[in-house]
Design a protein around this motif. Sequence first.
Motif, mmCIF file in Angstrom:
data_model
loop_
_atom_site.group_PDB
_atom_site.id
_atom_site.type_symbol
_atom_site.label_atom_id
_atom_site.label_comp_id
_atom_site.label_asym_id
_atom_site.label_seq_id
_atom_site.Cartn_x
_atom_site.Cartn_y
_atom_site.Cartn_z
ATOM 1 N N LEU A 81 -19.679 7.630 15.274
ATOM 2 C CA LEU A 81 -19.109 8.637 14.387
ATOM 3 C C LEU A 81 -18.657 8.039 13.056
ATOM 4 N N TYR A 82 -18.025 6.882 13.092
ATOM 5 C CA TYR A 82 -17.553 6.308 11.829
ATOM 6 C C TYR A 82 -18.740 5.924 10.937
ATOM 7 N N GLN A 83 -19.776 5.361 11.521
ATOM 8 C CA GLN A 83 -20.975 5.033 10.752
ATOM 9 C C GLN A 83 -21.548 6.284 10.099
ATOM 10 N N MET A 84 -21.598 7.375 10.829
ATOM 11 C CA MET A 84 -22.091 8.637 10.282
ATOM 12 C C MET A 84 -21.197 9.129 9.155
ATOM 13 N N GLU A 85 -19.890 8.962 9.317
ATOM 14 C CA GLU A 85 -18.948 9.406 8.288
ATOM 15 C C GLU A 85 -19.142 8.635 6.988
ATOM 16 N N VAL A 86 -19.333 7.328 7.089
ATOM 17 C CA VAL A 86 -19.549 6.521 5.883
ATOM 18 C C VAL A 86 -20.837 6.942 5.186
ATOM 19 N N ASN A 87 -21.909 7.142 5.966
ATOM 20 C CA ASN A 87 -23.179 7.563 5.368
ATOM 21 C C ASN A 87 -23.038 8.914 4.674
ATOM 22 N N ARG A 88 -22.348 9.842 5.326
ATOM 23 C CA ARG A 88 -22.152 11.164 4.736
ATOM 24 C C ARG A 88 -21.355 11.064 3.445
ATOM 25 N N ARG A 89 -20.254 10.342 3.473
ATOM 26 C CA ARG A 89 -19.426 10.219 2.274
ATOM 27 C C ARG A 89 -20.179 9.518 1.151
ATOM 28 N N ALA A 90 -21.009 8.552 1.506
ATOM 29 C CA ALA A 90 -21.821 7.903 0.479
ATOM 30 C C ALA A 90 -22.731 8.924 -0.190
ATOM 31 N N GLY A 91 -23.361 9.773 0.603
ATOM 32 C CA GLY A 91 -24.249 10.786 0.046
ATOM 33 C C GLY A 91 -23.530 11.858 -0.747
ATOM 34 N N GLN A 92 -22.266 12.091 -0.420
ATOM 35 C CA GLN A 92 -21.470 13.071 -1.156
ATOM 36 C C GLN A 92 -20.837 12.489 -2.418
ATOM 37 N N GLY A 93 -20.837 11.156 -2.534
ATOM 38 C CA GLY A 93 -20.094 10.532 -3.630
ATOM 39 C C GLY A 93 -18.602 10.630 -3.419
ATOM 40 N N ARG A 94 -18.162 10.380 -2.180
ATOM 41 C CA ARG A 94 -16.740 10.514 -1.834
ATOM 42 C C ARG A 94 -16.207 9.276 -1.114
ATOM 43 N N LEU A 95 -16.725 8.131 -1.443
ATOM 44 C CA LEU A 95 -16.254 6.899 -0.806
ATOM 45 C C LEU A 95 -14.906 6.452 -1.349
ATOM 46 N N ALA A 96 -14.673 6.630 -2.649
ATOM 47 C CA ALA A 96 -13.397 6.232 -3.234
ATOM 48 C C ALA A 96 -12.244 7.027 -2.632
ATOM 49 N N LEU A 104 -15.527 3.332 -6.696
ATOM 50 C CA LEU A 104 -15.806 4.338 -7.725
ATOM 51 C C LEU A 104 -17.204 4.182 -8.346
ATOM 52 N N PRO A 105 -17.677 2.958 -8.629
ATOM 53 C CA PRO A 105 -19.024 2.848 -9.218
ATOM 54 C C PRO A 105 -20.108 3.489 -8.354
ATOM 55 N N VAL A 106 -19.975 3.356 -7.044
ATOM 56 C CA VAL A 106 -20.958 3.978 -6.151
ATOM 57 C C VAL A 106 -20.858 5.493 -6.231
ATOM 58 N N ASP A 107 -19.646 6.027 -6.190
ATOM 59 C CA ASP A 107 -19.464 7.482 -6.275
ATOM 60 C C ASP A 107 -19.989 8.037 -7.588
ATOM 61 N N ARG A 108 -19.728 7.329 -8.675
ATOM 62 C CA ARG A 108 -20.208 7.806 -9.980
ATOM 63 C C ARG A 108 -21.728 7.902 -9.997
ATOM 64 N N LEU A 109 -22.391 6.889 -9.470
ATOM 65 C CA LEU A 109 -23.851 6.888 -9.438
ATOM 66 C C LEU A 109 -24.379 8.050 -8.609
ATOM 67 N N ASP A 350 -18.755 18.654 -15.331
ATOM 68 C CA ASP A 350 -17.744 17.683 -14.911
ATOM 69 C C ASP A 350 -17.517 17.793 -13.408
ATOM 70 N N GLU A 351 -17.250 16.651 -12.785
ATOM 71 C CA GLU A 351 -16.877 16.620 -11.377
ATOM 72 C C GLU A 351 -15.649 15.742 -11.219
ATOM 73 N N VAL A 352 -14.781 16.133 -10.323
ATOM 74 C CA VAL A 352 -13.560 15.383 -10.061
ATOM 75 C C VAL A 352 -13.778 14.500 -8.837
ATOM 76 N N THR A 362 -12.156 12.284 -13.606
ATOM 77 C CA THR A 362 -13.109 13.322 -13.989
ATOM 78 C C THR A 362 -14.353 12.659 -14.553
ATOM 79 N N LEU A 363 -15.475 12.924 -13.929
ATOM 80 C CA LEU A 363 -16.750 12.325 -14.330
ATOM 81 C C LEU A 363 -17.571 13.352 -15.091
ATOM 82 N N HIS A 364 -17.963 13.000 -16.317
ATOM 83 C CA HIS A 364 -18.823 13.863 -17.112
ATOM 84 C C HIS A 364 -20.274 13.466 -16.842
ATOM 85 N N ILE A 365 -21.053 14.393 -16.337
ATOM 86 C CA ILE A 365 -22.435 14.127 -15.911
ATOM 87 C C ILE A 365 -23.389 14.820 -16.871
ATOM 88 N N ARG A 366 -24.366 14.044 -17.364
ATOM 89 C CA ARG A 366 -25.361 14.594 -18.283
ATOM 90 C C ARG A 366 -26.765 14.408 -17.697
#
Length: 792
Positions: A81-96, A104-109, A350-352, A362-366
């Motif tokens: 379950l924890y492995q799945m949670e990390v993968n999901r959060r990585a895909g959502q950009g919610r690791l920070a 944060l650099p991973v989430d921004r990307l 923008d995304e928070v 707040t990340l400004h995405i273009r």
Amino acid sequence: MKFRLLKWAVKFIVALAILAVFAGSYLFYRAMPAYSGSVVLSGLSGETRVWRDAYGVPHIFAPNADDAARALGYLHASERLYQMEVNRRAGQGRLAELAGADLLPVDRLVRTLGLYKLAQTSFTALSPWAQTRVQAYCDGVNAFLDSHRNALPPEFLILGDSPEPWTPADSLVWGKLMSLQLSGDYAMDALRARLAAKLSPDQAAWLFPPYKSDWPVTDAPVVHADHARGDNPFERLGALLGLGHGASNEWILAGSRTTTGKPILANDPHLDLGAPILWYLARIVTPDGWVKGGTIPGLPLVLIGQNDHIAWGLTTSDTDAQDLFVETIDPTDPTRYLTPDGPQPFVSHDEVIHVKGAADETLHIRATRHGPVISDVDSGLVSLAGQGKAIALAFTGLGDHDASAEALLRVNVAKTWSDFLDALKVFQTPTQNFAFADVDGDIGFISPGLLPTRKSGDGELPADGASGVADWTGTIPFEQSPQIYNPAAGLIFNANNAIVPPDRFAEYGRDWEEAFRARRMQQLFDAATGKQSLDDSASMQADVVSLDFKDLAPFLKSVTPSNERARQALALLAAWDGTMDKERPEPLIYTAFVGALRRVMLVEKTGLPLTEMGPYAAQTLVSLLNDHPAWCDAPGRPDPDCRMMLSRALDDGLAQLVQRDGADMSQWKWGHEHITLLQHSVYSHIPLLDSFSDLSAPSSGGYYTLDRGGSFSAPAGQPFARTHGGGFRGVYDLADPDRSRFVIATGESGHIFSAHYRDLEPLWLAGKSITLAGDEEALKRSGAKELTLTPR
């Protein structure tokens, strides 16, 4: 009195310590899954039975495929379950949100690329039956979550995380993450641009040697008659997911070349290593058939494996699915950029990003017409873009109606080559090399996935976005995918080498993996004097001969030793055959030398780290030494045969080893430094639990051996550690599928106190494996444990 108080204080402290131990043990124990008994699982159409064998591998007997998917989701959640949670959060950009500002650099990307939104819309692209299958899997995950809210793995308590319900996008985003990690050609495009700014055109070209005519090409296999003689956010993301750079082996032998008279297919994907490993073995049996092999926690399917008709494997194709476009910002309006049709506005929002222990960001995405602006989140591209510019990424992996998951679900039930091709017609990303064999004796290979066609150019350098001269015009049709079926040679193999001949590189790319592993495969196939068995394929997967040494050895002979230590080292290497044996000093000496030679010849000469070219770039070094020795010259210090650079690299490498391993060369061993790092992402940072959860072990092999070792980005203080390798190995027998072999690097469970956290590791280290077979009665007789899942 004081003594009595002290005595009571000691007893109290000891009691607290004992209580803490019991409390901690309880937290781990209560999270352990049930391996026997009965569990109610809503949504099942009928009773589903799970038999776990001696290694904890589940054999799922279900009334239908949807019930099997529901059971698989429940089992994945119970063990990983924890492995799945990390993968999901990585895909959502919610690791920070989970781990703080460091990620944060991973989430921004990930947010800039919009991976999770793409996964959400891609679910609608699936056929209704595929949507039902994915949803059934999610329901199984959520059934476990609902029943274990108060008994989650301790990782969640440590990090203060409470997992949300699992959704289809949480499963599908893994494919987007995989595509991102296994499609790194944009980094090579940027590197070429940096080199072009520093070197002459000829010198820059020298660093990318041409593919030689006698090197293997997968869609044109041959057997020679003569027998063989003798902190990049991408890096951070790959390490978190267990993906990293893709590099793998696969081969298929026709029945004419095997002892069984039927095909043998072998596959070992090379990805980042950790504990638990990325892979989870499973076998699924329904009235319609069976499938078994390597699953990924979070996905409702067998990614690589075998069913009752076919077997299949995967390697990364390294084809060119990404281009960089340098966009010109409108000098009169920074919210717009130039196009052939005039200025156009950036598509922006923008995304928070929530950050644990810090203020929200707040990340400004273009984005432009070519794709997301990644120079906003990749600092390495800012200087490359220049003033008044921005760099956008065009990437076939950013499709919003990606049905690749459905393609893989269909592969799971394919019966013939025709079924296999039909399934892969909807496969989009990442581009992969699919190996195929069936029980009728057919073998095949195809490399599907979306690749762009361009107005002009080959995508090797960042293109001008304003002019539109290199714009994409579409994608290469599926029918033109590199493929081969029942070749006359009776074998097909790939080690991330070229899949097409050089005259097609402009369409498919040219940044193949260095060819040493493919050449070793060719050498072993050429050397085979008889028909090959399952044991022969297993031995090949464990092969630790490094052909790069064969290419560099002649140059070592030209080195004049500068001292007695260098003389001893050269004497050892002169008698060595390139076998990367953990008990020997030669692999250590040689690897230190090549690492130093790369730094001396490439990094210092170009002034760039050249991480995109890998940790050794031996193919480039050999090409420079053979074909362009003038490269070694320096102003006022000619070195026409590169002897000075070679001698300096040897001395530097030996000095590094003396500092790390002492002056006595007789005590040096490759295994002292080449440690396979199998560490838990959370518990490796907690005293006591770090040593208990650590499965790291000395290993043979190296970066260029079939049994892959080494590291793309070595941890601090461990320059020779093995962080990359074949965490899954499969050898499939199409004559008798019950004899097919499987192994993963750790164990099935992610619970560190489980008996199945580490029990497969000794087999993996020894090159051994298990089988996944038997009906329910046979499993019962063997001592397998039965868990019954019943409908509500």
